[in-house]
Design an enzyme around this catalytic site. Structure first.
Site, PDB file in Angstrom:
ATOM      1  N   TYR A  47      41.078  12.254 -21.643  1.00 29.36           N
ATOM      2  CA  TYR A  47      40.002  13.191 -21.276  1.00 29.36           C
ATOM      3  C   TYR A  47      38.646  12.621 -21.711  1.00 29.36           C
ATOM      4  CZ  TYR A  47      37.537  17.671 -20.815  1.00 29.36           C
ATOM      5  OH  TYR A  47      36.659  18.662 -20.452  1.00 29.36           O
ATOM      6  N   SER A  56      31.144  16.976 -20.753  1.00 30.76           N
ATOM      7  CA  SER A  56      31.759  17.669 -21.894  1.00 30.76           C
ATOM      8  C   SER A  56      31.205  17.051 -23.173  1.00 30.76           C
ATOM      9  CB  SER A  56      33.274  17.464 -21.863  1.00 30.76           C
ATOM     10  OG  SER A  56      33.871  17.903 -23.062  1.00 30.76           O
TER      11      SER A  56
HETATM   12  N1  LIG Z   1      36.652  24.964 -20.893  1.00 31.94           N
HETATM   13  C1  LIG Z   1      36.137  24.098 -21.698  1.00 31.94           C
HETATM   14  O1  LIG Z   1      36.196  24.264 -22.923  1.00 31.94           O
HETATM   15  C2  LIG Z   1      35.432  22.880 -21.142  1.00 31.94           C
HETATM   16  C3  LIG Z   1      34.587  22.174 -22.012  1.00 31.94           C
HETATM   17  C4  LIG Z   1      33.910  21.075 -21.525  1.00 31.94           C
HETATM   18  C5  LIG Z   1      34.036  20.711 -20.211  1.00 31.94           C
HETATM   19  N2  LIG Z   1      34.879  21.400 -19.376  1.00 31.94           N
HETATM   20  C6  LIG Z   1      34.962  20.945 -17.985  1.00 31.94           C
HETATM   21  O2  LIG Z   1      34.649  22.029 -17.125  1.00 31.94           O
HETATM   22  C7  LIG Z   1      35.216  21.797 -15.843  1.00 31.94           C
HETATM   23  C8  LIG Z   1      35.921  23.058 -15.380  1.00 31.94           C
HETATM   24  O3  LIG Z   1      36.987  23.335 -16.257  1.00 31.94           O
HETATM   25  P1  LIG Z   1      37.348  24.801 -16.758  1.00 31.94           P
HETATM   26  O4  LIG Z   1      37.240  24.796 -18.234  1.00 31.94           O
HETATM   27  O5  LIG Z   1      36.617  25.805 -15.976  1.00 31.94           O
HETATM   28  O6  LIG Z   1      38.929  24.814 -16.471  1.00 31.94           O
HETATM   29  P2  LIG Z   1      39.804  25.435 -15.281  1.00 31.94           P
HETATM   30  O7  LIG Z   1      39.660  26.900 -15.270  1.00 31.94           O
HETATM   31  O8  LIG Z   1      41.150  24.844 -15.467  1.00 31.94           O
HETATM   32  O9  LIG Z   1      39.107  24.872 -13.969  1.00 31.94           O
HETATM   33  C9  LIG Z   1      39.313  23.594 -13.480  1.00 31.94           C
HETATM   34  C10 LIG Z   1      39.184  23.666 -11.984  1.00 31.94           C
HETATM   35  O10 LIG Z   1      39.318  22.334 -11.456  1.00 31.94           O
HETATM   36  C11 LIG Z   1      40.272  22.395 -10.430  1.00 31.94           C
HETATM   37  N3  LIG Z   1      40.921  21.112 -10.153  1.00 31.94           N
HETATM   38  C12 LIG Z   1      41.759  20.401 -10.921  1.00 31.94           C
HETATM   39  N4  LIG Z   1      42.142  19.292 -10.267  1.00 31.94           N
HETATM   40  C13 LIG Z   1      41.513  19.318  -9.058  1.00 31.94           C
HETATM   41  C14 LIG Z   1      41.492  18.459  -7.939  1.00 31.94           C
HETATM   42  N5  LIG Z   1      42.211  17.328  -7.895  1.00 31.94           N
HETATM   43  N6  LIG Z   1      40.735  18.796  -6.864  1.00 31.94           N
HETATM   44  C15 LIG Z   1      40.003  19.934  -6.876  1.00 31.94           C
HETATM   45  N7  LIG Z   1      39.993  20.800  -7.891  1.00 31.94           N
HETATM   46  C16 LIG Z   1      40.747  20.476  -8.973  1.00 31.94           C
HETATM   47  C17 LIG Z   1      41.263  23.434 -10.877  1.00 31.94           C
HETATM   48  O11 LIG Z   1      42.049  23.822  -9.773  1.00 31.94           O
HETATM   49  P3  LIG Z   1      43.595  24.259  -9.891  1.00 31.94           P
HETATM   50  O12 LIG Z   1      43.523  25.715 -10.185  1.00 31.94           O
HETATM   51  O13 LIG Z   1      44.155  23.934  -8.552  1.00 31.94           O
HETATM   52  O14 LIG Z   1      44.181  23.453 -11.006  1.00 31.94           O
HETATM   53  C18 LIG Z   1      40.296  24.506 -11.361  1.00 31.94           C
HETATM   54  O15 LIG Z   1      39.753  25.203 -10.275  1.00 31.94           O
HETATM   55  C19 LIG Z   1      36.134  20.589 -15.998  1.00 31.94           C
HETATM   56  O16 LIG Z   1      35.494  19.445 -15.502  1.00 31.94           O
HETATM   57  C20 LIG Z   1      36.310  20.489 -17.504  1.00 31.94           C
HETATM   58  O17 LIG Z   1      36.618  19.187 -17.920  1.00 31.94           O
HETATM   59  C21 LIG Z   1      35.577  22.470 -19.820  1.00 31.94           C
END
Ligand SMILES: NC(=O)c1ccc[n+]([C@@H]2O[C@H](COP(=O)([O-])OP(=O)(O)OC[C@H]3O[C@@H](n4cnc5c(N)ncnc54)[C@H](OP(=O)(O)O)[C@@H]3O)[C@@H](O)[C@H]2O)c1
Length: 285
Positions: free
Chosen positions: A159, A146
């Site tokens: 985070y 990130s």
């Molecule tokens: N969106 C942004 O702006 C952004 C920016 C920078 C980086 N990121 C990174 O991108 C990645 C994906 O996030 P996203 O934005 O796509 O959000 P998201 O839609 O909330 O996706 C996160 C995923 O991780 C899963 N997860 C959480 N805890 C877990 C565990 N213990 N074991 C297995 N799966 C788990 C969630 O499953 P559940 O549905 O079961 O919770 C969900 O499928 C993350 O690493 C996040 O930090 C996001």
């Protein structure tokens, strides 16, 4: 996507129930990979399978249950994938949560939950996959980091700490694995429109007598606006597809609205000026 020997590429993706993980699983399946799409609760697979069906790639995706904080489940899923397909060519470490709140106020249990998921979970899955990639003499590991792995914003200490850890880990791993032909990449998205924003904001404690109340209101307003106006997460999935196809991918790929500019600003400005800029941006929220 086939290798030189005609074998289909096998990709394991974590956290595919929503957001980047879901879109990346469909993107890689569309590129012809055999995708093992893992998620914490297999009951949440409908959104992924519906999108895969619309894209006509449902048959390239196997869903497997995996909570990345469960070490024995990690070993089992990796072993089952290797037994079934004989290789893992691509690992996308995407699963993540965002614990918000001010350092003093976030309970230790939440700090640990943050690191267990975003860092130790990622380490465990990577360690489980490495022996096979090393033996097969190739593979690509894409860690979803990130912009928060380069810049610590107030109100997101846990985070930022977890994503800074991902950066250092990825850098060391890249050096260790390059002699074995394994490529290690960190993707550094800025804000994108996924459910993580709502989940993160909901976890911030909001006691009205908190000494951080005013700062908390700025941070939540800023985060809410960023979440609502952020770009389509498909850009991240497309980038992962591009990285997986690249013969010599870079270590880092930053993307998102203003992300590269913010990273450059931090690199070039004296810290005191950068700090003032962040304070100014929050005061306008
Ligand atoms: N969106 C942004 O702006 C952004 C920016 C920078 C980086 N990121 C990174 O991108 C990645 C994906 O996030 P996203 O934005 O796509 O959000 P998201 O839609 O909330 O996706 C996160 C995923 O991780 C899963 N997860 C959480 N805890 C877990 C565990 N213990 N074991 C297995 N799966 C788990 C969630 O499953 P559940 O549905 O079961 O919770 C969900 O499928 C993350 O690493 C996040 O930090 C996001």
């Amino acid at each position: 996507m086939e290798l030189e020997n005609g074998r289909e590429r096998v990709a394991l993706v974590t956290g595919t129930s929503s957001g980047f993980g879901l879109l990346t699983a469909v993107e890689l399946a569309g590129l012809g990979c055999r995708v093992v799409a893992t998620m914490r609760k297999a009951a949440d697979k409908n959104a992924l399978l519906e999108m895969a069906k619309r894209a006509g790639v449902e048959s390239n995706i196997d869903v497997a249950q995996l909570d990345v904080t469960d070490e024995s489940a990690v070993e089992t899923v990796v072993a089952e994938t290797l037994a079934r397909y004989g290789a893992i060519d691509v690992l996308v470490n995407n699963a993540g949560i965002s614990v918000g709140g001010f350092v003093e106020e976030v309970p230790m249990e939440q700090w640990r939950r943050q690191m267990e998921t975003n860092f130790f979970g990622l380490v465990a899955v990577t360690k489980a996959v490495l022996p096979a990639m090393r033996r097969q003499g190739g593979g690509t590991i894409v860690n979803i980091g990130s912009v928060s792995g380069k810049i610590g914003f107030p109100g997101y200490g846990p985070y930022a700490a977890s994503k800074f850890a991902v950066e250092g880990f990825s850098e060391s791993l890249r050096h260790e694995m390059s002699p074995f032909g394994v490529k290690v990449v960190v993707v550094e998205p800025g804000a994108f429109r996924t459910p993580i924003w709502q989940k993160g904001l909901a976890s911030i404690s909001a006691s009205p007598d908190s000494p951080y109340d005013a700062m908390l209101r700025s941070v939540t307003a800023y985060s809410r606006r960023a979440g609502e106006t952020a770009p389509d997460p498909l850009h991240v999935a497309k980038l992962v597809g591009k990285i997986v196809r690249a013969s010599s991918p870079r270590l880092r790929y930053a993307l998102g609205k203003g992300s590269r500019l913010t990273l450059w600003t931090k690199a070039l400005l004296p810290w005191a000026w950068f700090e003032r800029l962040i304070r100014f941006a929050l005061s306008r929220s």
